[in-house]
Write a protein that holds these residues in place. Structure first.
Motif, PDB file in Angstrom:
ATOM      1  N   SER A  86     -32.601 -23.469  -9.684  1.00 36.13           N
ATOM      2  CA  SER A  86     -31.396 -24.228 -10.009  1.00 36.13           C
ATOM      3  C   SER A  86     -30.500 -24.384  -8.786  1.00 36.13           C
ATOM      4  CB  SER A  86     -30.637 -23.540 -11.150  1.00 36.13           C
ATOM      5  OG  SER A  86     -29.501 -24.292 -11.541  1.00 36.13           O
ATOM      6  N   VAL A  90     -31.928 -26.989  -6.476  1.00 32.82           N
ATOM      7  CA  VAL A  90     -31.568 -28.357  -6.858  1.00 32.82           C
ATOM      8  C   VAL A  90     -30.171 -28.679  -6.338  1.00 32.82           C
ATOM      9  CG1 VAL A  90     -31.150 -29.922  -8.785  1.00 32.82           C
ATOM     10  CG2 VAL A  90     -33.067 -28.308  -8.890  1.00 32.82           C
ATOM     11  N   PRO A 135     -38.453 -36.930 -11.506  1.00 30.24           N
ATOM     12  CA  PRO A 135     -38.261 -35.813 -10.563  1.00 30.24           C
ATOM     13  C   PRO A 135     -38.711 -36.153  -9.143  1.00 30.24           C
ATOM     14  CG  PRO A 135     -39.113 -35.000 -12.639  1.00 30.24           C
ATOM     15  CD  PRO A 135     -39.156 -36.492 -12.731  1.00 30.24           C
ATOM     16  N   THR A 163     -36.139 -38.271  -7.436  1.00 32.94           N
ATOM     17  CA  THR A 163     -34.968 -37.486  -7.037  1.00 32.94           C
ATOM     18  C   THR A 163     -35.262 -36.663  -5.793  1.00 32.94           C
ATOM     19  OG1 THR A 163     -34.210 -37.381  -9.335  1.00 32.94           O
ATOM     20  CG2 THR A 163     -33.309 -35.743  -7.815  1.00 32.94           C
ATOM     21  N   LEU A 209     -30.487 -34.529 -11.970  1.00 35.03           N
ATOM     22  CA  LEU A 209     -30.645 -33.130 -11.563  1.00 35.03           C
ATOM     23  C   LEU A 209     -31.147 -32.282 -12.726  1.00 35.03           C
ATOM     24  CD1 LEU A 209     -28.988 -34.305  -9.181  1.00 35.03           C
ATOM     25  CD2 LEU A 209     -27.708 -32.157  -9.127  1.00 35.03           C
ATOM     26  N   LEU A 262     -34.872 -32.927 -13.192  1.00 37.61           N
ATOM     27  CA  LEU A 262     -35.628 -32.244 -12.145  1.00 37.61           C
ATOM     28  C   LEU A 262     -35.781 -30.760 -12.454  1.00 37.61           C
ATOM     29  CD1 LEU A 262     -37.002 -32.010  -9.391  1.00 37.61           C
ATOM     30  CD2 LEU A 262     -34.717 -31.949  -8.335  1.00 37.61           C
ATOM     31  N   LEU A 263     -34.704 -30.104 -12.857  1.00 37.75           N
ATOM     32  CA  LEU A 263     -34.784 -28.680 -13.152  1.00 37.75           C
ATOM     33  C   LEU A 263     -35.652 -28.402 -14.377  1.00 37.75           C
ATOM     34  CD1 LEU A 263     -34.009 -25.757 -12.672  1.00 37.75           C
ATOM     35  CD2 LEU A 263     -31.891 -26.154 -13.955  1.00 37.75           C
ATOM     36  N   PRO A 272     -27.526 -27.248 -12.881  1.00 44.76           N
ATOM     37  CA  PRO A 272     -27.805 -27.361 -11.447  1.00 44.76           C
ATOM     38  C   PRO A 272     -26.773 -28.187 -10.697  1.00 44.76           C
ATOM     39  CG  PRO A 272     -29.280 -28.775 -12.706  1.00 44.76           C
ATOM     40  CD  PRO A 272     -28.542 -27.930 -13.703  1.00 44.76           C
TER      41      PRO A 272
END
Length: 307
Positions: free
Chosen positions: A150, A153, A170, A173, A184, A187-188, A240
């Motif tokens: 996290s 990110v 993702p 990003t 975000l 992505l996490l 994140p």
């Protein structure tokens, strides 16, 4: 403990009177052990017939159905909540999951299902390699690993507010090195799933009394973050965008596997793109006055109060 008033207004203006299709609303704050909903009211203009249901994730979903034509649509949600999440949470993670890698119990695997499976293609393994860069050893402390990802990110992806619809993948990003709070969060969540961990996206509000946090555009929009399931502790919130974990500043509306499933207001009208003059979203989250913790009555339209 914080008692908060939330006003979330979505306004559409049309060039001419148009018929509206059904609208799906996910605007009722989601109660948890750390968040108690004191009152909620929904006001809609023009008048709509509203029905309520719970979706597969237990989110409260309202469906608004309209008759006739209109040149505007205003949806206002007002809520009062008690937020009691601690600033420094301690999570009682089960001994079996304290070190990564670990296996969920059979029932947990079954129930988590698609929440443990990556949702975006990664044909070259780029996301997997990026995530592996945070795994210093096997075994390693599970919570520390998730905090590191996290934080990664946060440090590697610049936050940038954007009003356009949709969410970056993702890989996009990682390539662009910037994204909105929803980018975000995606992505996490996807990073956690590459490790085989159950993860879900959360849409809601950011309580930011000091105006020091990112992702809420000056208290003018909704926010997005992630919850990851760890046995013993349950669903743990990771934000994140603000390098934080736990729910101290977070007010959830809805949770789901995919961020498209937690859009607060979704609907359509019959017409062309030029018929939509404007769409505006205003969100205000502020401390409720001590002498008035009850929700003020909404103004006009169809009023539906839930307590």
């Amino acid at each position: 403990m914080a008692c908060l008033d939330i006003v979330h207004t979505t306004t559409y203006r049309y060039r001419q009177k148009v018929p509206l299709g059904p609208h799906r609303l996910m605007l009722r704050p989601r109660e948890t052990r750390e968040l108690r909903l004191l009152a909620h009211a929904l006001s809609i203009s023009p008048t709509a017939t509203v029905t309520w249901a719970h979706d597969v994730a237990g989110n409260a979903v309202a469906t608004a159905v309209f008759d006739g034509l209109t040149d505007h649509l205003v949806i206002e949600s007002r809520a009062t909540v008690d937020l009691t999440a601690p600033a420094w949470p301690v999570f009682a993670i089960a001994a079996s999951a304290a070190q990564y890698p670990f296996d969920y119990a059979a029932d947990e695997w079954t129930d988590l299902g698609a929440l443990t499976v990556p949702q975006y293609p990664d044909p070259d393994g780029r996301l997997s390699r990026w995530v592996e860069g945070f795994v210093m050893a096997r075994p390693t402390d599970t919570l520390s690993l998730l905090k590191d990802i996290s934080n990664g990110v946060f440090t590697q992806i610049a936050y940038q507010s954007r009003d356009t619809e949709g969410t970056q993948s993702p890989i996009e990003t990682l390539d662009r090195r910037w994204g909105s709070c929803r980018d975000l969060a995606v992505l996490l969540a996807e990073a956690a799933r590459t490790l085989g961990l159950g993860s879900r996206i959360v849409s809601g509000y950011l309580s930011d009394a000091e105006e020091s946090l990112l992702g809420s555009a000056g208290s003018g929009s909704t926010h997005a973050w992630v919850e990851i399931f760890l046995p013993g502790a349950g669903w743990i919130a990771f934000d994140p965008t603000n390098r934080s974990f736990g729910s101290r500043n977070l007010i959830p509306l809805a949770v789901a596997r995919n961020i498209a499933q937690v859009t607060p207001v979704a609907g359509n009208f019959v017409g062309t793109n030029v018929d939509l003059l404007s769409m505006e979203v205003l969100v205000r989250v502020e401390s409720a006055s001590a002498q008035d913790n009850m929700l003020l009555a909404p103004r006009g339209g169809a009023d539906i109060a839930l307590v």
